[in-house]
Design an enzyme around this catalytic site. Structure first.
Site, PDB file in Angstrom:
ATOM      1  N   ARG A 226      29.198 -35.697 -17.039  1.00 29.54           N
ATOM      2  CA  ARG A 226      28.341 -35.481 -15.875  1.00 29.54           C
ATOM      3  C   ARG A 226      28.029 -33.992 -15.764  1.00 29.54           C
ATOM      4  NH1 ARG A 226      27.264 -39.813 -16.429  1.00 29.54           N
ATOM      5  NH2 ARG A 226      27.481 -41.641 -15.089  1.00 29.54           N
ATOM      6  N   HIS A 274      20.398 -36.326 -22.764  1.00 30.03           N
ATOM      7  CA  HIS A 274      21.096 -37.465 -22.168  1.00 30.03           C
ATOM      8  C   HIS A 274      20.993 -38.702 -23.071  1.00 30.03           C
ATOM      9  CE1 HIS A 274      22.624 -39.025 -18.047  1.00 30.03           C
ATOM     10  NE2 HIS A 274      23.155 -39.734 -19.038  1.00 30.03           N
TER      11      HIS A 274
END
Length: 311
Positions: A226, A274
């Protein structure tokens, strides 16, 4: 009895999931009505994507569970209207394998010093072989489904793997520590650090200036977890002065990463968009179908989120 399942995600996701999810539900013996639109008081289960799903779960008075397509649930777990059980996506065939491959590949890249050989415009013949994996210390922060799989894969290659988590874990061939008192010793002298913690208030900026100082000089940091796990200013400062050798980052506080962000231009940063782990419809559909089957049979749901812990 027909089970009504609302697919609350984008149109692109509906196109990708419709066929595999329909097939998985049928194989699980579930007579399902699956649709991207449905009256709230008819819905038995919500298949949810944080980018596209509902913000208000109050009208879904009949819903038995919200089944997230994502592993991370920080965007929904604090929603006060969510009174239904919340399940996160744990997909060993898709998400876990994808994450393990990304982490293993980038750890080996830094361990072997591949960059110096791939980009070598001066044709320097530097005969300096890397150490063996057994002589390289890798710390994995976060030992949930993804972290445990990655730590185990690295240990099998031969790395000296340390793991840290919020609660006690016991994994073969891995030195596991937990709690606030275990973080420092896990980081001390680590040459490669992999971040696979959930995004919660307790984990925000877990990698700050003090944490970076505990790592080995020139350590490499990998973050497929994260974006909130890292104090960006502290990391950039450590990269600038050489305390940190490289950062390979897949997740960020703002995504897509703004074009003017310092990470893009920094010579010691690799940005990946990502892509470390992706929910894959063919395998994720089977996870969703199994939880619907369990819900209808009165069995415990898999991967139920602990609201207090945030994951």
């Amino acid at each position: 009895m027909t089970v009504n399942i609302l697919f609350a995600a984008s149109g692109d996701s509906w196109a990708a999931y419709r066929e595999p999810l329909t097939r998985a539900l049928a194989e699980a013996g579930i007579d399902a009505r699956l649709a991207p639109e449905m009256a709230p008081d008819e819905v038995d289960y919500i298949v949810y994507s944080p980018n596209d799903g509902p913000d208000d779960f109050g009208p879904f008075t009949r819903a038995k569970a919200v089944l997230s397509l994502w592993a991370g649930v920080e965007r929904i777990v604090g929603n006060s209207t969510l009174t239904q059980p919340l399940v996160r996506m744990v997909d060993e065939e898709g998400l876990t394998r994808g994450m393990t491959e990304w982490v293993t590949g980038h750890v080996l890249r830094h361990h072997l010093g591949m960059d110096a050989h791939i980009v070598n415009p001066d044709r320097v013949w530097n005969h300096a072989p890397p150490p063996l994996a057994q002589d390289r210390t890798v710390a994995v922060l976060g030992l949930g489904a993804l972290g445990a799989a990655c730590a185990t894969a690295l240990a099998r290659i031969g790395f000296d793997v340390r793991g840290w988590s919020n609660s006690p874990k016991d994994l073969p061939d891995i030195t596991c520590r937990h709690g606030a008192e275990g973080l420092g010793p896990t980081l001390d002298g680590a040459e490669i650090v992999v971040l696979l913690l959930p995004g919660t208030p307790a984990t925000e900026n877990v990698i700050d200036a003090a944490a970076l100082d505990r790592m080995a000089p020139g350590a490499c940091l990998l973050n497929p977890g994260r974006g909130t796990l890292i104090d960006d200013d502290a990391l950039l400062a450590a990269l600038d002065d050489g305390r940190a050798g490289h950062a390979t980052l897949d997740v960020f506080r703002t995504e897509p990463l703004p074009a003017d962000h310092p990470y893009w231009a920094h010579p010691r940063v690799t940005v990946t968009p990502h892509v470390a782990a992706e929910t894959r419809p063919a395998t994720a559909a089977r996870v969703i179908a199994e939880n619907v089957r369990r819900g209808e049979a009165g069995e415990p749901l898999l991967h139920l989120v602990d609201r207090a812990a945030g994951y």
